[in-house]
Design a protein around this motif. Structure first.
Motif, mmCIF file in Angstrom:
data_model
loop_
_atom_site.group_PDB
_atom_site.id
_atom_site.type_symbol
_atom_site.label_atom_id
_atom_site.label_comp_id
_atom_site.label_asym_id
_atom_site.label_seq_id
_atom_site.Cartn_x
_atom_site.Cartn_y
_atom_site.Cartn_z
ATOM 1 N N ALA A 1 61.233 -20.098 -5.360
ATOM 2 C CA ALA A 1 60.990 -19.179 -6.475
ATOM 3 C C ALA A 1 59.850 -18.227 -6.151
ATOM 4 C CB ALA A 1 60.670 -19.982 -7.739
ATOM 5 N N ALA A 2 58.801 -18.726 -5.497
ATOM 6 C CA ALA A 2 57.683 -17.852 -5.111
ATOM 7 C C ALA A 2 58.137 -16.790 -4.119
ATOM 8 C CB ALA A 2 56.553 -18.690 -4.521
ATOM 9 N N LEU A 3 59.025 -17.171 -3.198
ATOM 10 C CA LEU A 3 59.553 -16.195 -2.237
ATOM 11 C C LEU A 3 60.376 -15.132 -2.952
ATOM 12 C CD1 LEU A 3 60.100 -15.148 0.583
ATOM 13 C CD2 LEU A 3 61.932 -16.854 0.802
ATOM 14 N N ALA A 4 61.197 -15.552 -3.900
ATOM 15 C CA ALA A 4 61.998 -14.572 -4.646
ATOM 16 C C ALA A 4 61.094 -13.610 -5.412
ATOM 17 C CB ALA A 4 62.947 -15.305 -5.592
ATOM 18 N N GLN A 5 60.035 -14.124 -6.007
ATOM 19 C CA GLN A 5 59.100 -13.256 -6.728
ATOM 20 C C GLN A 5 58.429 -12.273 -5.787
ATOM 21 O OE1 GLN A 5 56.525 -16.097 -8.634
ATOM 22 N NE2 GLN A 5 57.761 -16.182 -10.490
ATOM 23 N N ALA A 6 58.057 -12.732 -4.595
ATOM 24 C CA ALA A 6 57.422 -11.831 -3.626
ATOM 25 C C ALA A 6 58.373 -10.722 -3.202
ATOM 26 C CB ALA A 6 56.951 -12.629 -2.410
ATOM 27 N N ARG A 7 59.645 -11.066 -3.024
ATOM 28 C CA ARG A 7 60.620 -10.044 -2.635
ATOM 29 C C ARG A 7 60.863 -9.054 -3.772
ATOM 30 N NH1 ARG A 7 64.867 -14.175 0.438
ATOM 31 N NH2 ARG A 7 63.771 -14.182 2.455
ATOM 32 N N VAL A 8 60.871 -9.561 -5.000
ATOM 33 C CA VAL A 8 61.030 -8.663 -6.153
ATOM 34 C C VAL A 8 59.846 -7.711 -6.238
ATOM 35 C CG1 VAL A 8 61.036 -8.578 -8.675
ATOM 36 C CG2 VAL A 8 62.491 -10.220 -7.480
ATOM 37 N N GLN A 9 58.631 -8.234 -6.021
ATOM 38 C CA GLN A 9 57.446 -7.381 -6.082
ATOM 39 C C GLN A 9 57.473 -6.322 -4.985
ATOM 40 O OE1 GLN A 9 53.758 -9.489 -5.626
ATOM 41 N NE2 GLN A 9 52.521 -7.773 -6.325
ATOM 42 N N TYR A 10 57.928 -6.727 -3.791
ATOM 43 C CA TYR A 10 58.037 -5.756 -2.699
ATOM 44 C C TYR A 10 59.029 -4.648 -3.050
ATOM 45 C CZ TYR A 10 59.715 -3.814 1.710
ATOM 46 O OH TYR A 10 60.107 -2.950 2.703
ATOM 47 N N GLU A 11 60.190 -5.032 -3.586
ATOM 48 C CA GLU A 11 61.176 -4.024 -3.957
ATOM 49 C C GLU A 11 60.651 -3.143 -5.085
ATOM 50 O OE1 GLU A 11 64.630 -1.914 -3.507
ATOM 51 O OE2 GLU A 11 63.787 -3.516 -2.259
ATOM 52 N N GLN A 12 59.924 -3.751 -6.006
ATOM 53 C CA GLN A 12 59.352 -2.978 -7.108
ATOM 54 C C GLN A 12 58.345 -1.954 -6.594
ATOM 55 O OE1 GLN A 12 56.860 -5.165 -9.900
ATOM 56 N NE2 GLN A 12 57.833 -4.097 -11.603
ATOM 57 N N GLN A 13 57.525 -2.350 -5.634
ATOM 58 C CA GLN A 13 56.552 -1.418 -5.058
ATOM 59 C C GLN A 13 57.249 -0.250 -4.368
ATOM 60 O OE1 GLN A 13 53.388 -1.324 -5.434
ATOM 61 N NE2 GLN A 13 52.954 -3.317 -6.329
ATOM 62 N N ARG A 14 58.351 -0.535 -3.673
ATOM 63 C CA ARG A 14 59.093 0.527 -2.993
ATOM 64 C C ARG A 14 59.677 1.514 -4.006
ATOM 65 N NH1 ARG A 14 63.496 -0.821 -0.992
ATOM 66 N NH2 ARG A 14 63.684 0.855 0.537
ATOM 67 N N VAL A 15 60.256 0.979 -5.090
ATOM 68 C CA VAL A 15 60.856 1.852 -6.100
ATOM 69 C C VAL A 15 59.776 2.674 -6.804
ATOM 70 C CG1 VAL A 15 62.169 1.894 -8.243
ATOM 71 C CG2 VAL A 15 62.839 0.335 -6.409
ATOM 72 N N GLN A 16 58.662 2.041 -7.114
ATOM 73 C CA GLN A 16 57.565 2.767 -7.764
ATOM 74 C C GLN A 16 57.011 3.858 -6.846
ATOM 75 O OE1 GLN A 16 54.779 -0.272 -8.898
ATOM 76 N NE2 GLN A 16 55.859 -0.759 -10.790
ATOM 77 N N TYR A 17 56.953 3.583 -5.560
ATOM 78 C CA TYR A 17 56.491 4.611 -4.621
ATOM 79 C C TYR A 17 57.454 5.790 -4.602
ATOM 80 C CZ TYR A 17 55.059 6.858 -0.270
ATOM 81 O OH TYR A 17 54.642 7.782 0.654
ATOM 82 N N ARG A 18 58.747 5.478 -4.641
ATOM 83 C CA ARG A 18 59.728 6.578 -4.670
ATOM 84 C C ARG A 18 59.572 7.398 -5.944
ATOM 85 N NH1 ARG A 18 61.550 10.454 -4.209
ATOM 86 N NH2 ARG A 18 63.581 11.186 -3.481
ATOM 87 N N ALA A 19 59.315 6.716 -7.059
ATOM 88 C CA ALA A 19 59.109 7.440 -8.314
ATOM 89 C C ALA A 19 57.844 8.290 -8.245
ATOM 90 C CB ALA A 19 59.024 6.455 -9.475
ATOM 91 N N SER A 20 56.811 7.766 -7.623
ATOM 92 C CA SER A 20 55.563 8.529 -7.492
ATOM 93 C C SER A 20 55.753 9.736 -6.585
ATOM 94 C CB SER A 20 54.448 7.630 -6.953
ATOM 95 O OG SER A 20 54.169 6.580 -7.855
ATOM 96 N N LEU A 21 56.572 9.585 -5.545
ATOM 97 C CA LEU A 21 56.882 10.747 -4.695
ATOM 98 C C LEU A 21 57.581 11.831 -5.504
ATOM 99 C CD1 LEU A 21 58.087 9.208 -1.298
ATOM 100 C CD2 LEU A 21 56.039 10.579 -1.703
ATOM 101 N N SER A 22 58.510 11.416 -6.340
ATOM 102 C CA SER A 22 59.205 12.395 -7.179
ATOM 103 C C SER A 22 58.229 13.092 -8.115
ATOM 104 C CB SER A 22 60.307 11.702 -7.986
ATOM 105 O OG SER A 22 61.268 11.120 -7.126
#
Length: 629
Positions: free
Chosen positions: A500-521
């Protein structure tokens, strides 16, 4: 010269002569048909200076903006051993912590500096960066996070332990053979032990060395060595082989802390850029307020002069009273506008003063700031949109912080992946021991090879006689040793928590990537909007300048017609109102243009370079001697 120009020249001459008459005389003339309503406020200031009597400051150099790792040294105590007595005494001090006088003193709260300083925009920014407390507070965030890096490295700091104790016991005995004539069995122990433990920064294993010493003394008749010195040395290792093991895994928390420290630097860099833009906005607000006040005062002067002229005309019977009343109404409105402009100027000066915090005399109220830089609408700035977007990606600190957050999230994923592995640990230990002390001659019928003789007969003596030094000599003879090796395995059947901790870490990583894309926009939106506003403000400044020019010309011609009776007071006031509106629009457009320049530099991340402020992310990586192995 044509007839119309002669008429215009004559009327302008009359107007100049009439402006020379005092405003008090105009007020006296109003008594013929009425006067302006009385007001409890003081009359507007038409003669006082708009620009304060300020003195310029000396040359200013760019303030240091980057936060090096050494900035935290001022909060550390490297001479802890020397400070221990002082710290210990402070803990027992009966005094209470009292805030400094600069926080609670009423005398300080009433202090202020009556001086005013003339500053350019760049000088105001430099001084504000050095003095503003809110920015100083933000500067401490990367300083504090640097200590997090050192705290993470601290796990590899060797830990030295020591212990000394004395223990004695006296218990009753039931056998006379154990202690002879004594009715109690006495034992006394002295221990002085030392140890050193260290986590390896290479393998993440824990090494340990212990050196234990014991002196035992008893009244037992069966003690072959009494008192006995028993030193021992042991070396141990606890090494993970699966979970918490891997290439550079031991330092992963250090790298996570370093990533967090870089994020704190990027965040501080964004705070600096926001602060510089804020100071620029405060600065131009003062300029705008000053120029609006000039426009308002000029309008009031015009209206008061018109009231004076109309009052004279009404008195001599050449003008209807309604014209005087209309002029009086316009003058009252202009007076209200002056009061509003004065309040706006005072408010904007207060904001700029408190943000710049030019306070060489350490007073509660800092010095007033007089802007010396004026808008320059003729300054051309050529903007390449594609280049501006590239600069934004490279220099905007908020984007840099999000990129570092993505790296942090990747490290968290790597850590969580490792924790999914089962625990397989190797434990090993090897030790040496020895003994020495007083060895009495023990008489017994069981002794087959006596090596000593007492009055009771032949007996045997232990071969471990001697002092503490003899025990140490025997210790390093490697004759008496022990060793152990342990291999342990542990794994939950479903392994639910680490998965479960690994899944949360992967979700956070994906969330950071999406937020970065939104910030670029959003960065694209900010840059393109800033460029559009800049070009629009350039054109608007030029258009409003033309509008002001034509409005002034129209008002001039209307004044000429009014003087010769070809225009009414109502017509003249309409033209004057349009001229005042045009001047106000021009002032606003020119200040908006300066703010648009700041907004573009802020959106593409070059606002600090524009003011020659050097800021860059400092590497927080450091390897203390104990973290190198």
């Amino acid at each position: 010269m044509s007839r119309s120009k002669w008429v215009s020249f004559a009327m302008l001459t009359i107007a100049v002569l009439m402006l020379g008459t005092s405003i008090g005389f105009a007020q006296d003339q109003l008594n013929v048909t009425g006067s302006l309503p009385t007001t409890p406020l003081p009359p507007p200031n038409l003669t006082g200076p708009i620009q304060m009597q300020s003195v310029p400051v000396g040359p200013q150099t760019p303030p240091p903006a980057s936060v090096p790792p050494s900035a935290s040294n001022q909060f550390e105590h490297h001479d802890d051993l020397l400070n221990l007595p002082r710290i210990f005494a402070h803990q027992w001090s009966p005094t209470r912590e009292i805030a400094p006088d600069t926080v609670v003193s009423q005398r300080y709260m009433r202090s202020e500096t009556p001086n005013a300083r003339g500053l350019t925009l760049k000088e105001a920014i430099y001084i504000a960066m050095r003095n503003n407390p809110s920015l100083k507070a933000a500067e401490l965030d990367p300083v504090a996070s640097m200590e997090t890096v050192r705290e993470a490295n601290g796990i590899f700091d060797p830990s030295l332990t020591s212990q000394g104790d004395i223990e004695k016991s006296v218990v009753p005995v039931t056998s006379p053979f154990q202690t002879g004539s004594s009715g109690g069995y006495e034992q006394k122990f002295y221990d002085w032990d030392f140890g050193l433990n260290k986590v390896s920064s290479i393998t993440n294993g824990t090494w340990g060395v212990t050196f234990n010493n014991n002196r035992a003394l008893s009244n037992s008749l069966f003690s072959g060595v009494n008192p006995a010195y028993t030193p021992s040395v042991a070396v141990s290792l606890s090494q993970p082989l699966l979970q918490s093991f891997g290439w550079e895994f031991a330092t992963i928390n250090v790298r996570i802390a370093e990533s967090g420290q870089k994020q704190a630097q990027w965040t501080y860099g964004q705070a600096i850029q926001d602060f510089v833009q804020k100071i620029g906005g405060d600065y131009w607000n003062v300029v705008l307020a000053e120029e609006n006040l000039e426009v308002a005062r000029a309008a009031l002067t015009f209206n008061l002069d018109l009231v004076r002229q109309n009052a004279i005309s009404v008195k001599v019977g050449t003008l209807a009273p309604i014209n005087l009343q209309e002029a009086q109404s316009a003058a009252a409105t202009a007076e209200a506008n002056v009061y509003t402009a004065e309040a706006n100027l005072k408010n904007s000066r207060v904001q700029l003063r408190q943000d710049v915090m030019l306070n060489p005399y350490n007073t509660f109220i800092p010095e007033e700031i007089q802007p010396l830089t004026r808008p320059n609408p003729k300054e051309q700035v050529v903007v390449d949109e594609e280049r501006a977007l590239e600069l934004a990606v490279q220099y905007v600190p908020s984007l840099g912080s999000m990129r570092e957050a993505i790296r942090d999230a990747l490290l968290q994923v790597k850590y969580s992946e490792n924790q999914v592995l089962p625990q397989l640990n190797l434990g090993a230990q090897i030790g040496l021991t020895a003994v020495s002390g007083y060895t009495p001659c023990m008489v017994s019928s069981l002794v087959t090879k006596p090596n000593c003789v007492t009055t009771a007969g032949p007996g045997a003596r232990s071969p471990f006689g001697g002092q503490y030094g003899d025990a140490l000599d025997r210790l390093w003879g490697f004759s008496y040793y022990n060793y152990a090796a342990v291999l342990s395995f542990q794994m939950p059947l479903d392994n639910a928590i680490p998965r479960a901790a690994l899944a949360q870490a992967r979700v956070q990583y994906e969330q950071q990537r999406v937020q970065y894309r939104a910030s670029l926009s959003q960065a694209v939106v900010n840059v393109q909007s800033a460029i559009a506003n800049l070009y629009a403000d350039y054109k608007r400044a030029a258009a409003t300048a033309s509008a002001t020019y034509y409005a002034r010309e129209a008002l001039h011609d209307e004044e000429v017609m009014f003087r010769v009776g070809m225009a009414t007071t109502h017509d003249l006031l309409q033209f004057q109102e349009e001229e005042v509106s045009a001047e106000g629009n021009q002032v606003q457009a020119e200040v908006d243009l300066e703010n648009a320049k700041l907004a573009l530099a802020h959106s593409d991340g070059t606002i600090l370079q524009a003011f020659n402020i050097n800021w860059e992310v400092q590497s927080p990586h450091e390897v203390p001697w104990y973290a190198a192995f």
